[in-house]
Design a protein around this motif. Structure first.
Motif, PDB file in Angstrom:
ATOM      1  N   VAL A  48      18.894   2.337 -15.499  1.00  0.00           N
ATOM      2  CA  VAL A  48      19.503   1.047 -15.856  1.00  0.00           C
ATOM      3  C   VAL A  48      18.647   0.415 -16.944  1.00  0.00           C
ATOM      4  N   LEU A  94      14.725  -7.991 -16.457  1.00  0.00           N
ATOM      5  CA  LEU A  94      15.658  -7.232 -15.640  1.00  0.00           C
ATOM      6  C   LEU A  94      15.157  -7.218 -14.201  1.00  0.00           C
ATOM      7  N   CYS A  96      16.472  -6.724  -9.699  1.00  0.00           N
ATOM      8  CA  CYS A  96      17.449  -6.153  -8.771  1.00  0.00           C
ATOM      9  C   CYS A  96      17.201  -6.672  -7.360  1.00  0.00           C
ATOM     10  N   TYR A  98      17.978  -5.979  -3.560  1.00  0.00           N
ATOM     11  CA  TYR A  98      18.412  -4.798  -2.823  1.00  0.00           C
ATOM     12  C   TYR A  98      18.603  -5.110  -1.345  1.00  0.00           C
ATOM     13  N   GLN A 109      11.373  -6.909  -9.575  1.00  0.00           N
ATOM     14  CA  GLN A 109      11.353  -7.745 -10.776  1.00  0.00           C
ATOM     15  C   GLN A 109       9.931  -7.833 -11.311  1.00  0.00           C
ATOM     16  N   VAL A 124      14.179   1.933  -5.763  1.00  0.00           N
ATOM     17  CA  VAL A 124      14.427   1.295  -7.051  1.00  0.00           C
ATOM     18  C   VAL A 124      13.078   0.973  -7.671  1.00  0.00           C
ATOM     19  N   MET A 140      15.048   0.338 -15.463  1.00  0.00           N
ATOM     20  CA  MET A 140      14.916   0.437 -14.017  1.00  0.00           C
ATOM     21  C   MET A 140      15.543   1.764 -13.574  1.00  0.00           C
ATOM     22  N   VAL A 155      22.081  -5.933  -9.747  1.00  0.00           N
ATOM     23  CA  VAL A 155      21.260  -5.950 -10.963  1.00  0.00           C
ATOM     24  C   VAL A 155      21.491  -7.281 -11.671  1.00  0.00           C
ATOM     25  N   VAL A 173      23.451  -4.513 -20.750  1.00  0.00           N
ATOM     26  CA  VAL A 173      22.907  -3.709 -19.658  1.00  0.00           C
ATOM     27  C   VAL A 173      23.695  -2.399 -19.636  1.00  0.00           C
TER      28      VAL A 173
END
Length: 245
Positions: A48, A94, A96, A98, A109, A124, A140, A155, A173
């Protein structure tokens, strides 16, 4: 993407099928999701990437407004600004959120140094923090070989500190699955005061990995995204360590 890549392909389509020339899918409001499982891309590492840039036309207004006033500018290539001292720094991050099948929840992050792990929970990992908008942007990785342990991944992108709004950064993205075309989500809607954006949800739906475009801008940060999607985490003020250029 080429001009014809985003054309409507039928009422039954859930997403743009991409093209042989660009080998990409652009998720839009109309075509907002794609199944990684159905395209045979639900294994390996999903990459990503967040990239962004600023153009000189952004300083004097939007490109569309500029062309209306000066139509001959369409004949000139857009000028990309360098990172001079007179330019306001752009620092998009960026991240995420989860949630795993065992109920574990958290965030990956740059703030707080939560860079994650690709070979262990949460599966991740953020490769680093690009503070100056380099060509490679921020990346990522999601280990889809552990997809049975993943319930959902959100995301998101946020603006760190005193930086311009999303509509001046031309942020994109891009998801690079292990198989099939890349998946692009453009953050080009006009939300001048927004500080964060939920970009895309990767969700395990009865064993099928589905990628769904969100692109929901909020005026706060991670805590507001958390409330919007019901994650239920506790948030505090975070900072980055100083770095040298």
């Amino acid at each position: 993407m080429g001009f014809f890549d985003g054309l409507w392909r039928g009422r039954d389509a859930d997403f743009d099928s991409g093209s042989a020339a660009s080998n990409s899918i652009e998720l839009t409001k109309r075509h907002h999701q794609v199944s990684l499982t159905k395209q045979g891309a639900a294994t390996g590492h999903l990459r990503v990437n967040l990239s962004w840039r600023m153009r000189t036309s952004d300083i004097g207004g939007s490109p569309r407004e500029s062309l209306l006033r000066h139509p001959f500018k369409a004949l000139k290539p857009a000028e990309i600004m360098g990172h001079g001292q007179s330019m306001v720094n752009v620092d998009l991050d960026l991240g995420c959120l989860y949630e795993l099948m065992d109920g574990a929840k958290g965030v990956v992050q740059p703030l707080g140094g939560y860079f994650g792990d690709v070979n262990a929970a949460p599966y991740v990992k953020l490769s680093g923090d690009d503070r100056f908008g380099s060509a490679s942007g921020e990346t990522m990785y999601v280990n889809l070989d552990h997809r049975e342990q993943i319930k959902r991944l959100l995301v998101f992108v946020y603006i760190y500190d005193q930086t311009p709004a999303f509509d001046r950064t031309h942020a994109i993205v891009t998801l690079y699955p292990s198989n099939g075309p890349r998946i692009e989500i453009h953050l080009d809607e006009r939300h001048p005061q927004a500080r964060s954006c939920a970009v895309v949800m990767i969700e395990n739906v009865k064993g099928e990995l589905v990628v769904r475009r969100e692109v929901k801008f909020v005026y706060g940060f991670q805590a507001e995204l958390d409330r919007l999607y019901g994650w239920g985490l506790q948030w505090g003020r975070g900072y980055k360590s100083k770095v040298e250029r």
